[in-house]
Design an enzyme around this catalytic site. Structure first.
Site, PDB file in Angstrom:
ATOM      1  N   GLU A  63       0.829  -1.206   0.000  1.00 48.41           N
ATOM      2  CA  GLU A  63       0.000   0.000   0.000  1.00 48.41           C
ATOM      3  C   GLU A  63       0.863   1.256   0.000  1.00 48.41           C
ATOM      4  O   GLU A  63       1.661   1.492   0.912  1.00 48.41           O
ATOM      5  CB  GLU A  63      -0.937   0.005   1.205  1.00 48.41           C
ATOM      6  CG  GLU A  63      -1.871   1.210   1.224  1.00 48.41           C
ATOM      7  CD  GLU A  63      -2.977   1.091   2.249  1.00 48.41           C
ATOM      8  OE1 GLU A  63      -3.679   2.097   2.472  1.00 48.41           O
ATOM      9  OE2 GLU A  63      -3.157   0.008   2.834  1.00 48.41           O
ATOM     10  N   VAL A  64       0.697   2.061  -1.021  1.00 47.80           N
ATOM     11  CA  VAL A  64       1.395   3.347  -1.194  1.00 47.80           C
ATOM     12  C   VAL A  64       2.898   3.194  -0.951  1.00 47.80           C
ATOM     13  O   VAL A  64       3.515   3.978  -0.229  1.00 47.80           O
ATOM     14  CB  VAL A  64       0.782   4.449  -0.298  1.00 47.80           C
ATOM     15  CG1 VAL A  64       1.193   5.825  -0.806  1.00 47.80           C
ATOM     16  CG2 VAL A  64      -0.736   4.368  -0.267  1.00 47.80           C
TER      17      VAL A  64
END
Length: 261
Positions: A157-158
């Site tokens: 995630e990110v």
């Protein structure tokens, strides 16, 4: 078409990009399956436990809610229940030792690195992870630890896109990108972002394909208008009309009041 198995997903690694959506409603799961989505996921909570059965032709993942479980035994109990409910894989955002306990029992586990929202304070809040050498090494080390623990996939995630792409080439796990670029094996979005249900802030990594928020506003205005019309009809006597009621035979009605019957 049959749901993709774990073997199918892993064999697709490096060959084609997979599409994955997180849903919150059964109708979203059904629509995603009808659209040809490769993977569908949701949190394993009682009101959603039936979702997997509604989409038997799509790989379905149940997520273990973070913070609910105190140890690996509690997670394993819920993971087994989720598999019984029809899941083909389980998301678990806990440590490699917990993931290992699940994998040892044959539970296919998706782990999580990068921006893990409940643990975001350790990486500086809600921001991209992997911009510095120290963070990049941390992410890579975590991926290796989860791989050794037996996870078959990792949600990134990110994570900075070039780091995520390099990691994807170096791990046997299926890599799932939530805002981590196109170099991963799977592209993942939340249905609420994809359908434009959120008002205000939209994550930079999300692409919005519809404006459901505006449609919900329109429907809410229509609800209010309908209720107002109903109230007005009740006040004026326009409701109920003849079509809305049933009458008994007038002669029989008179008999109700006659004491000799």
């Amino acid at each position: 078409m049959a749901a993709l198995t774990i073997r199918d997903l892993l064999e697709a690694k490096g060959k084609r990009q997979l599409a994955y959506v997180q849903v919150a409603r059964e109708e979203e799961a059904i629509a995603a399956s009808q659209a040809g989505m490769d993977m569908i996921g949701t949190a394993f909570i009682p009101e959603r436990a039936h979702f997997a059965r509604a989409v038997p032709d799509t790989h379905f993942q149940f997520g273990m809610p973070w913070g609910k479980h105190a140890d690996a035994t509690e997670v394993l109990r819920d993971a087994m229940a989720a598999m019984q409910a029809g899941a083909q894989s389980i998301y678990c955002g806990m440590s490699p030792s917990v993931v290992e306990a699940l994998a040892r029992e044959g539970v296919p586990v998706i782990c999580h690195v990068g921006l893990v929202p409940p643990k975001a304070t350790w990486t500086g809040g809600y921001r991209a992870v992997g911009k510095t050498l120290e963070q990049a090494r941390m992410v890579w080390r975590q991926v290796q630890d989860f791989e050794a623990a037996g996870a078959f996939a990792v949600e990134m995630e990110v994570v900075t896109a070039n780091l995520a792409a390099e990691i994807s080439r170096r791990t046997s796990m299926l890599t799932i990108s939530l805002g981590s670029g196109g170099g991963c094996d799977v592209q993942y979005l939340f249905s609420a972002d994809l359908l434009g249900e959120n008002r205000g802030h939209v994550p930079r990594h999300a692409k919005t394909y519809r404006n459901f928020a505006a449609e919900r506003d329109r429907l809410q205005a229509e609800r209010v208008a309908a209720y107002k019309e109903f109230i007005a009809d009740v006040s004026s006597g326009a409701f109920p009309e003849a079509d809305h009621i049933v009458k008994m035979d007038p002669d029989a009605l008179q008999g109700v009041w006659r004491h000799d019957v």
